[in-house]
Design a protein around this motif. Sequence first.
Motif, PDB file in Angstrom:
ATOM      1  N   ARG A   5      52.064 -36.421 -18.978  1.00  0.00           N
ATOM      2  CA  ARG A   5      51.175 -37.409 -18.374  1.00  0.00           C
ATOM      3  C   ARG A   5      50.119 -36.775 -17.473  1.00  0.00           C
ATOM      4  O   ARG A   5      49.032 -37.318 -17.303  1.00  0.00           O
ATOM      5  N   ASP A   6      50.432 -35.627 -16.874  1.00  0.00           N
ATOM      6  CA  ASP A   6      49.488 -34.991 -15.958  1.00  0.00           C
ATOM      7  C   ASP A   6      48.512 -34.061 -16.664  1.00  0.00           C
ATOM      8  O   ASP A   6      47.761 -33.319 -16.024  1.00  0.00           O
ATOM      9  N   ALA A  34      56.072 -26.312 -40.489  1.00  0.00           N
ATOM     10  CA  ALA A  34      56.357 -26.913 -39.190  1.00  0.00           C
ATOM     11  C   ALA A  34      56.310 -28.443 -39.226  1.00  0.00           C
ATOM     12  O   ALA A  34      56.674 -29.096 -38.252  1.00  0.00           O
ATOM     13  N   THR A  35      55.860 -29.003 -40.321  1.00  0.00           N
ATOM     14  CA  THR A  35      55.709 -30.456 -40.395  1.00  0.00           C
ATOM     15  C   THR A  35      57.025 -31.165 -40.109  1.00  0.00           C
ATOM     16  O   THR A  35      58.057 -30.846 -40.702  1.00  0.00           O
ATOM     17  N   VAL A  36      56.966 -32.127 -39.191  1.00  0.00           N
ATOM     18  CA  VAL A  36      58.145 -32.902 -38.840  1.00  0.00           C
ATOM     19  C   VAL A  36      58.129 -34.191 -39.653  1.00  0.00           C
ATOM     20  O   VAL A  36      57.126 -34.914 -39.676  1.00  0.00           O
ATOM     21  N   ARG A  37      59.241 -34.499 -40.309  1.00  0.00           N
ATOM     22  CA  ARG A  37      59.322 -35.691 -41.151  1.00  0.00           C
ATOM     23  C   ARG A  37      59.134 -36.962 -40.319  1.00  0.00           C
ATOM     24  O   ARG A  37      59.478 -36.996 -39.129  1.00  0.00           O
ATOM     25  N   PRO A  38      58.622 -38.040 -40.934  1.00  0.00           N
ATOM     26  CA  PRO A  38      58.262 -39.251 -40.174  1.00  0.00           C
ATOM     27  C   PRO A  38      59.409 -39.865 -39.378  1.00  0.00           C
ATOM     28  O   PRO A  38      59.237 -40.221 -38.204  1.00  0.00           O
ATOM     29  N   LEU A  39      60.587 -40.034 -39.983  1.00  0.00           N
ATOM     30  CA  LEU A  39      61.701 -40.643 -39.254  1.00  0.00           C
ATOM     31  C   LEU A  39      62.126 -39.760 -38.085  1.00  0.00           C
ATOM     32  O   LEU A  39      62.414 -40.252 -36.985  1.00  0.00           O
ATOM     33  N   THR A  40      62.156 -38.441 -38.337  1.00  0.00           N
ATOM     34  CA  THR A  40      62.540 -37.507 -37.272  1.00  0.00           C
ATOM     35  C   THR A  40      61.514 -37.532 -36.151  1.00  0.00           C
ATOM     36  O   THR A  40      61.864 -37.505 -34.965  1.00  0.00           O
ATOM     37  N   LEU A  41      60.243 -37.597 -36.510  1.00  0.00           N
ATOM     38  CA  LEU A  41      59.178 -37.645 -35.512  1.00  0.00           C
ATOM     39  C   LEU A  41      59.318 -38.881 -34.633  1.00  0.00           C
ATOM     40  O   LEU A  41      59.192 -38.806 -33.398  1.00  0.00           O
ATOM     41  N   ALA A  42      59.601 -40.019 -35.259  1.00  0.00           N
ATOM     42  CA  ALA A  42      59.777 -41.255 -34.480  1.00  0.00           C
ATOM     43  C   ALA A  42      60.984 -41.138 -33.551  1.00  0.00           C
ATOM     44  O   ALA A  42      60.961 -41.604 -32.402  1.00  0.00           O
ATOM     45  N   TRP A  43      62.048 -40.486 -34.032  1.00  0.00           N
ATOM     46  CA  TRP A  43      63.260 -40.308 -33.217  1.00  0.00           C
ATOM     47  C   TRP A  43      62.979 -39.417 -32.013  1.00  0.00           C
ATOM     48  O   TRP A  43      63.396 -39.713 -30.900  1.00  0.00           O
ATOM     49  N   VAL A  44      62.239 -38.322 -32.247  1.00  0.00           N
ATOM     50  CA  VAL A  44      61.889 -37.428 -31.144  1.00  0.00           C
ATOM     51  C   VAL A  44      61.065 -38.174 -30.106  1.00  0.00           C
ATOM     52  O   VAL A  44      61.301 -38.057 -28.890  1.00  0.00           O
ATOM     53  N   ARG A  45      60.101 -38.968 -30.566  1.00  0.00           N
ATOM     54  CA  ARG A  45      59.234 -39.688 -29.626  1.00  0.00           C
ATOM     55  C   ARG A  45      60.026 -40.617 -28.723  1.00  0.00           C
ATOM     56  O   ARG A  45      59.668 -40.827 -27.564  1.00  0.00           O
ATOM     57  N   ARG A  46      61.106 -41.169 -29.249  1.00  0.00           N
ATOM     58  CA  ARG A  46      61.919 -42.084 -28.429  1.00  0.00           C
ATOM     59  C   ARG A  46      62.620 -41.352 -27.293  1.00  0.00           C
ATOM     60  O   ARG A  46      63.103 -41.993 -26.349  1.00  0.00           O
ATOM     61  N   HIS A  47      62.687 -40.042 -27.369  1.00  0.00           N
ATOM     62  CA  HIS A  47      63.380 -39.273 -26.339  1.00  0.00           C
ATOM     63  C   HIS A  47      62.421 -38.518 -25.416  1.00  0.00           C
ATOM     64  O   HIS A  47      62.859 -37.666 -24.643  1.00  0.00           O
ATOM     65  N   LEU A  48      61.137 -38.844 -25.491  1.00  0.00           N
ATOM     66  CA  LEU A  48      60.167 -38.265 -24.578  1.00  0.00           C
ATOM     67  C   LEU A  48      60.078 -39.110 -23.313  1.00  0.00           C
ATOM     68  O   LEU A  48      60.509 -40.264 -23.271  1.00  0.00           O
ATOM     69  N   GLU A  49      59.499 -38.514 -22.285  1.00  0.00           N
ATOM     70  CA  GLU A  49      59.249 -39.257 -21.050  1.00  0.00           C
ATOM     71  C   GLU A  49      58.097 -40.231 -21.255  1.00  0.00           C
ATOM     72  O   GLU A  49      57.250 -40.017 -22.123  1.00  0.00           O
ATOM     73  N   PRO A  50      58.047 -41.311 -20.473  1.00  0.00           N
ATOM     74  CA  PRO A  50      56.924 -42.258 -20.588  1.00  0.00           C
ATOM     75  C   PRO A  50      55.581 -41.544 -20.443  1.00  0.00           C
ATOM     76  O   PRO A  50      55.402 -40.691 -19.564  1.00  0.00           O
ATOM     77  N   GLY A  51      54.671 -41.841 -21.326  1.00  0.00           N
ATOM     78  CA  GLY A  51      53.337 -41.255 -21.266  1.00  0.00           C
ATOM     79  C   GLY A  51      53.213 -39.928 -21.988  1.00  0.00           C
ATOM     80  O   GLY A  51      52.111 -39.372 -22.091  1.00  0.00           O
ATOM     81  N   GLU A  52      54.317 -39.373 -22.483  1.00  0.00           N
ATOM     82  CA  GLU A  52      54.251 -38.116 -23.207  1.00  0.00           C
ATOM     83  C   GLU A  52      54.003 -38.331 -24.695  1.00  0.00           C
ATOM     84  O   GLU A  52      54.300 -39.399 -25.228  1.00  0.00           O
ATOM     85  N   ARG A  53      53.482 -37.304 -25.344  1.00  0.00           N
ATOM     86  CA  ARG A  53      53.239 -37.376 -26.786  1.00  0.00           C
ATOM     87  C   ARG A  53      53.387 -35.982 -27.388  1.00  0.00           C
ATOM     88  O   ARG A  53      53.200 -34.971 -26.693  1.00  0.00           O
ATOM     89  N   ILE A  54      53.700 -35.941 -28.658  1.00  0.00           N
ATOM     90  CA  ILE A  54      53.814 -34.663 -29.362  1.00  0.00           C
ATOM     91  C   ILE A  54      52.425 -34.259 -29.835  1.00  0.00           C
ATOM     92  O   ILE A  54      51.755 -35.023 -30.544  1.00  0.00           O
ATOM     93  N   VAL A  55      51.997 -33.059 -29.448  1.00  0.00           N
ATOM     94  CA  VAL A  55      50.649 -32.617 -29.792  1.00  0.00           C
ATOM     95  C   VAL A  55      50.650 -31.417 -30.736  1.00  0.00           C
ATOM     96  O   VAL A  55      49.591 -30.999 -31.197  1.00  0.00           O
TER      97      VAL A  55
END
Length: 327
Positions: free
Chosen positions: A50-51, A8-29
Amino acid sequence: MTNHDEAATVRPLTLAWVRRHLEPGERIVGAEALHGGATADMRRLTVGTRDGGTRHLVLRSFVDPTRQGPAEDLLHREADALTTLTGTGVRAPGLVAFDPVAAHCEYPSLLMSHLPGRTTLHDEGLETRLPLLARQLAAIHTVRPAARPREYVALSTADTVVVPEGADAATWAAATDVIRRPAPRYEGRFLHGDFQPGNVLLDLPPEDPAGAGAGAAVARITGVVDWAAASWGPADLDVAHCATNLALLHGPTWGLRFTEAYQDAGGTLAAAADERLYWQVRSPLAFSEEVQWVAQPWWEAGRHELTTRAVEERLDAYLTSLMDAPG
């Protein structure tokens, strides 16, 4: 971030790309590998909101070459299909972002919303699920996209057919001769391209996980996934593909019954018997080239009786039933 398994490990560049498409305050857990796919690596990502809640996204990455063509083409087709289906009666994932040429990710990738439900490949409850599948496919074929997807392309030919060991050579030769003819003219429809039980999500009663018994009456389809093969072509093509999958998963009779169920659901097939036969046999003949590849996800899903040899025998029986069926 917690991984449920190493795959399931997400590669670093892909992880950074996914994060750019999250809503403000969200994070991948968290991330979890989704098994059963045959063309790409699939991961379900858990996103902390965020909530304090969570939601899920699905990441598709084409790590290896595919039989269906270049990853760039497949991802464009899926992105276009998901956009087309927004607001229709067909439940499909929502497109979040895609990177078809790996400009930002390690591999060509697509990020989409996550749908509830799960696939089921059990024999139990198929009597109930069959009309659900037929109605869903008929609904897909009513979609009228503003821009047509590309015309379907047949990847197999009469010269690439592989006759299973022990099959009647004359029957297979006759079926192969059917597809040597030019393809019949058809009225085009929006096609899924790989509509089959492994790409249909279901909500089944928890007390009846196989979908059998009295509780199965409330089973419902929650979504259809894997639109990378979406195209424009004859409805017969999608119907034949699903029918062949059902014949191999559950026995030849179920392939024939699905075709009938599709018509009972209001779907329209080619009017002439010889034209219907052309599309019907094209699918099992194409499957003959890749039986092991087709059977592998079913084995991984727990259908251990479906060895390559067992699937070959069902394929032969199904093709024979099509050739023997009255016009």
